[in-house]
Design a protein around this motif. Sequence first.
Motif, short mmCIF file in Angstrom:
data_model
loop_
_atom_site.label_atom_id
_atom_site.label_comp_id
_atom_site.label_asym_id
_atom_site.label_seq_id
_atom_site.Cartn_x
_atom_site.Cartn_y
_atom_site.Cartn_z
N GLU A 213 0.77 -1.20 0.07
CA GLU A 213 0.02 -0.07 0.01
C GLU A 213 0.81 1.22 0.17
O GLU A 213 0.37 2.26 -0.51
CB GLU A 213 -0.91 -0.08 1.24
N ARG B 153 1.70 6.01 -3.42
CA ARG B 153 0.50 5.61 -2.76
C ARG B 153 0.86 5.70 -1.53
O ARG B 153 2.21 5.10 -0.98
CB ARG B 153 -0.04 4.33 -3.32
N GLU C 242 -4.60 11.54 -10.81
CA GLU C 242 -4.97 10.30 -10.21
C GLU C 242 -3.82 9.06 -10.82
O GLU C 242 -3.20 8.42 -10.46
CB GLU C 242 -6.29 9.92 -10.32
N ASP D 194 -0.87 9.77 -2.69
CA ASP D 194 -1.98 8.92 -3.61
C ASP D 194 -2.23 9.79 -4.78
O ASP D 194 -3.39 10.04 -5.02
CB ASP D 194 -3.29 8.75 -2.74
#
Length: 331
Positions: free
Chosen positions: A184, A197, A272, A228
């Motif tokens: 993650e 991220r 993104e 992110d």
Amino acid sequence: MACQTDQTASVSKLHFEGPTMGTQFHITISSSASAEVDVALLKKEVDQLLQNINQQMSTYIKDSELSRFNQNQSNDWFEVTPEVVKVVSAGINISQESEGAFDMTVGPLVNLWHFGPDPGKKTIPETSRIEAARKSVGYQHIALRRDQPALKKLIPDVYLDLSAIAKGYAVDAVGVLLESQGIENYLVEIGGEMRARGHNQKRLAWRVGIEKPVSETRVVQKIVSLADLSMATSGNYRNFFEVEGTTYSHTIDPRTGRPVKHSLASVSVVGETCMNCDAQATCLMVLGPEAGYNWAKDRNIAAYFIVKTENGFTERFSPRWQELLGEVNKP
């Protein structure tokens, strides 16, 4: 070009890298779970993924899917992998939004100006050759099919070059691979394009650098905190040539067939997906400091412009960049 900044570890961190797409990839993983990662196996999987993407989308590999499509003179459907259709579809969307400032069929002009796979001697092409090459340039000459993935040429000489979007796609693909294994907190970088991220080893947003747009050295112009988010940078300051005192940039405007002449030295885009950031940065580099700023503003794109002036460089941030990263334009 963006560069990863050094971090002093306060929690577990691992890092590995390797060659790809004519440059290097760098992957940093940060969390207590990093100690459990089999680095050798993960690097092998990343290497294989990037090899697959190269085999799909490279113009430098003669038997890649893209090269075989470019060599094909038929107007029949040419079967490709879904990944190629995904990237081409994203590129066409940006081409439509920019009215051709971004165009993946610009390859014949890039090659004519000696910035392609075979650079040759740096000379200015004759106007007749530029106009002839322009006849085969235009994203409208490509059709795509998602069901039974395929591409089709609407004119035989159209040539696809995904170099302005494929690295960004590859960064995203590596990120998805890491996430599929429960990772993650990571930073993936390929040739300056990045996807961040989670957090770094200090449990803060990842801090990365944007280079000052000068060719003689590598120094950081600005530090950016990414949480992110993805970032891509496009610039005119490394790949160019000069003839009789005039500089010719590798950024070719598909609408004119010639290198851009404006004062925009570098532009970075945050968003993104790195794939879209990659293509948008190239698009803004073509549009220039004024039209590019307005295009980014109208589409709520986070963009950071470095403009060359007689007194050095000036900075400008789009409203979305200011919103995401807390920057303020100076009067």
